[in-house]
Scaffold this active site. Structure first.
Site, PDB file in Angstrom:
ATOM      1  N   GLU A 233       1.153  -4.564  -6.389  1.00 51.92           N
ATOM      2  CA  GLU A 233       2.517  -4.786  -5.904  1.00 51.92           C
ATOM      3  C   GLU A 233       2.538  -5.960  -4.922  1.00 51.92           C
ATOM      4  O   GLU A 233       1.868  -5.925  -3.887  1.00 51.92           O
ATOM      5  CB  GLU A 233       3.030  -3.507  -5.230  1.00 51.92           C
ATOM      6  CG  GLU A 233       3.098  -2.326  -6.180  1.00 51.92           C
ATOM      7  CD  GLU A 233       3.167  -0.992  -5.455  1.00 51.92           C
ATOM      8  OE1 GLU A 233       3.447  -0.998  -4.237  1.00 51.92           O
ATOM      9  OE2 GLU A 233       2.917   0.044  -6.088  1.00 51.92           O
TER      10      GLU A 233
ATOM     11  N   GLU B  43       1.719   3.443  -8.970  1.00 52.42           N
ATOM     12  CA  GLU B  43       0.275   3.430  -8.749  1.00 52.42           C
ATOM     13  C   GLU B  43      -0.499   3.981  -9.933  1.00 52.42           C
ATOM     14  O   GLU B  43      -1.566   3.470 -10.295  1.00 52.42           O
ATOM     15  CB  GLU B  43      -0.075   4.210  -7.475  1.00 52.42           C
ATOM     16  CG  GLU B  43       0.294   3.508  -6.184  1.00 52.42           C
ATOM     17  CD  GLU B  43       1.785   3.563  -5.859  1.00 52.42           C
ATOM     18  OE1 GLU B  43       2.242   2.797  -4.992  1.00 52.42           O
ATOM     19  OE2 GLU B  43       2.495   4.391  -6.488  1.00 52.42           O
TER      20      GLU B  43
ATOM     21  N   PHE C 134      -1.070   0.527   0.320  1.00 49.05           N
ATOM     22  CA  PHE C 134      -1.579   1.351   1.416  1.00 49.05           C
ATOM     23  C   PHE C 134      -2.319   2.531   0.795  1.00 49.05           C
ATOM     24  O   PHE C 134      -1.879   3.079  -0.213  1.00 49.05           O
ATOM     25  CB  PHE C 134      -0.446   1.879   2.306  1.00 49.05           C
ATOM     26  CG  PHE C 134       0.190   0.838   3.170  1.00 49.05           C
ATOM     27  CD1 PHE C 134      -0.268   0.595   4.456  1.00 49.05           C
ATOM     28  CD2 PHE C 134       1.261   0.089   2.703  1.00 49.05           C
ATOM     29  CE1 PHE C 134       0.321  -0.364   5.262  1.00 49.05           C
ATOM     30  CE2 PHE C 134       1.862  -0.876   3.495  1.00 49.05           C
ATOM     31  CZ  PHE C 134       1.384  -1.112   4.782  1.00 49.05           C
ATOM     32  N   ALA C 135      -3.429   2.937   1.426  1.00 44.50           N
ATOM     33  CA  ALA C 135      -4.209   4.051   0.881  1.00 44.50           C
ATOM     34  C   ALA C 135      -3.383   5.326   0.777  1.00 44.50           C
ATOM     35  O   ALA C 135      -3.667   6.187  -0.062  1.00 44.50           O
ATOM     36  CB  ALA C 135      -5.441   4.296   1.740  1.00 44.50           C
ATOM     37  N   ASP C 136      -2.374   5.461   1.600  1.00 44.97           N
ATOM     38  CA  ASP C 136      -1.496   6.631   1.567  1.00 44.97           C
ATOM     39  C   ASP C 136      -0.797   6.791   0.220  1.00 44.97           C
ATOM     40  O   ASP C 136      -0.348   7.892  -0.126  1.00 44.97           O
ATOM     41  CB  ASP C 136      -0.431   6.520   2.651  1.00 44.97           C
ATOM     42  CG  ASP C 136      -1.024   6.153   3.999  1.00 44.97           C
ATOM     43  OD1 ASP C 136      -0.982   6.987   4.916  1.00 44.97           O
ATOM     44  OD2 ASP C 136      -1.538   5.031   4.141  1.00 44.97           O
TER      45      ASP C 136
ATOM     46  N   ILE D 228      -2.180   6.041  -2.771  1.00 39.71           N
ATOM     47  CA  ILE D 228      -3.137   6.051  -3.872  1.00 39.71           C
ATOM     48  C   ILE D 228      -3.102   7.378  -4.634  1.00 39.71           C
ATOM     49  O   ILE D 228      -3.593   7.473  -5.754  1.00 39.71           O
ATOM     50  CB  ILE D 228      -4.562   5.765  -3.344  1.00 39.71           C
ATOM     51  CG1 ILE D 228      -5.459   5.221  -4.456  1.00 39.71           C
ATOM     52  CG2 ILE D 228      -5.176   7.013  -2.681  1.00 39.71           C
ATOM     53  CD1 ILE D 228      -6.783   4.668  -3.969  1.00 39.71           C
TER      54      ILE D 228
ATOM     55  N   PRO E 116      -0.801   9.091  -6.352  1.00 38.61           N
ATOM     56  CA  PRO E 116      -0.292   9.142  -7.728  1.00 38.61           C
ATOM     57  C   PRO E 116      -1.282   8.612  -8.759  1.00 38.61           C
ATOM     58  O   PRO E 116      -1.142   8.897  -9.950  1.00 38.61           O
ATOM     59  CB  PRO E 116       0.968   8.255  -7.667  1.00 38.61           C
ATOM     60  CG  PRO E 116       1.392   8.311  -6.241  1.00 38.61           C
ATOM     61  CD  PRO E 116       0.126   8.363  -5.450  1.00 38.61           C
TER      62      PRO E 116
ATOM     63  N   HIS F  69       1.434   5.737   6.528  1.00 34.76           N
ATOM     64  CA  HIS F  69       0.778   4.428   6.495  1.00 34.76           C
ATOM     65  C   HIS F  69      -0.472   4.413   7.372  1.00 34.76           C
ATOM     66  O   HIS F  69      -0.855   3.369   7.909  1.00 34.76           O
ATOM     67  CB  HIS F  69       1.736   3.323   6.960  1.00 34.76           C
ATOM     68  CG  HIS F  69       2.898   3.098   6.042  1.00 34.76           C
ATOM     69  ND1 HIS F  69       4.023   3.891   6.079  1.00 34.76           N
ATOM     70  CD2 HIS F  69       3.096   2.193   5.062  1.00 34.76           C
ATOM     71  CE1 HIS F  69       4.884   3.467   5.160  1.00 34.76           C
ATOM     72  NE2 HIS F  69       4.338   2.442   4.530  1.00 34.76           N
TER      73      HIS F  69
END
Length: 337
Positions: free
Chosen positions: A29, A60, A83-85, A87, A89, A129
């Site tokens: 993105e 994702e 952002f890892a938050d 990931i 999905p 985040h």
């Protein structure tokens, strides 16, 4: 050699690998024209074109699903999860497809994908985040998990990850993108210009996955850390005057257990530090392995300093963050025992 922050080093790694290997693809993105939310992919689309650096929809699971297919057909995609938050999905694609592809096809297919994602707190990002989900991925057979702590390591490790034939989760501690962090949020920010880890070769080099780095030798206690926590731990021991040995894991899977074992057997004490929640965190695995291998050398129980078992709080960020006070308390406890 050039002075780089971590963002520039990560950008340089992708640039080097795209120049060396036409099969390396960058996707995600806003990674194209905009250059990424943190500018880590800035300039790559202009240099390599829209077929090798391209924006994706906000999906994702789709990003990683496409990357798995690309890898199976011989490409080396480097997808970014902003952002890892976000990931989560993509977990099914990562766990059920990417991690299993080599095994289920008896080696006929591989998934040589490197999933880049900023992670961790310290930037007032709140619960969506700031998360550190590395423990989830270390639990999955077939995935590798890498976390750098300096620009030099970030470039060398990212190159090694891109070259690897197995899927790698490459978490980037966003709190130290622009400079090392000593854990004192109320002090002026630092940049990488004065840190030796900010000196980065401009051309190709690699740091093999599974090689920890003893960033400070010591005799009294071993501190196991990675990412931002390496710098917080370093500042803490310098303030307290403790002769600690700090081992920067760099790679959680594969894990350099030999370096860890040698250090703990030398010092007889061990403190583990990570920002992720405590229960089921990677520190629990580290504690178990140290206990199994170093039991007769330990002079005190192993201590863990971690985040708490709550969502990452916005208003109480620095209470949650494993800072110098909590790390200092753990060090004093193991040194007293």
């Amino acid at each position: 050699m050039a002075r780089m922050n971590m963002i520039q080093a990560i950008n340089s790694a992708m640039d080097v690998m795209m120049a060396r290997d036409p099969d390396v693809i960058v996707m995600g993105e806003d990674v194209g024209y905009f250059g990424g939310v943190f500018r880590a992919t800035a300039g790559l689309q202009a240099k390599y074109g829209k077929t090798r650096v391209f924006d994706t929809p906000i999906t994702e699971c789709g990003i990683i699903g496409v990357a798995v297919g690309m890898g199976a057909y011989g490409l080396r995609p480097v997808p970014e999860i902003q952002f890892a938050d976000y990931i989560y999905p993509a977990l099914d694609q990562l766990v059920s497809e990417a991690a299993r592809l080599r095994y289920r096809s008896a080696g006929e297919f591989t998934a040589p994908i490197t999933v880049r994602s900023p992670f961790g707190g310290g930037i007032f990002g709140g619960q969506t985040h700031s998360q550190s989900p590395e423990g989830i991925f270390t639990h999955v057979s077939g995935l590798k998990t890498v976390i750098p702590s300096t620009p030099y390591d970030a470039k060398g490790l990212l190159i090694a990850a891109i070259e690897d034939n197995d899927p790698t989760i490459f978490f980037e501690p966003k709190r130290i993108y622009n400079g090392p962090f000593d854990g004192h949020y109320d002090r002026p920010s630092k940049n990488w210009s004065a840190h030796p880890g900010g000196e980065v070769p401009e051309d190709y080099y690699r740091i093999d996955l599974g090689t920890a780095n003893v960033v400070r030798a010591g005799n009294d206690v071993t501190i196991l850390a990675y990412g931002t926590m390496v710098h917080v731990a370093m500042n803490t021991i310098e303030t307290l005057g403790i002769d600690a040995e700090i081992v920067d894991l760099r790679s959680l899977v594969p894990l350099d257990i030999e370096t860890i074992e040698a250090s703990v057997k030398k010092t007889g004490r061990c403190v583990i530090v990570h920002e992720a929640t405590r229960t089921g965190g990677f520190g629990a695995e580290l504690s178990a392995q140290v206990q199994e291998r170093c039991f007769h050398h330990l002079e005190a129980p192993i201590e863990r300093v971690t985040g708490f078992d709550t969502p990452y709080p916005h208003s109480l960020e620095w209470a949650y963050f494993p800072g110098p006070v909590r790390i200092g308390d753990a060090l004093k406890k193991v040194m007293k025992d």
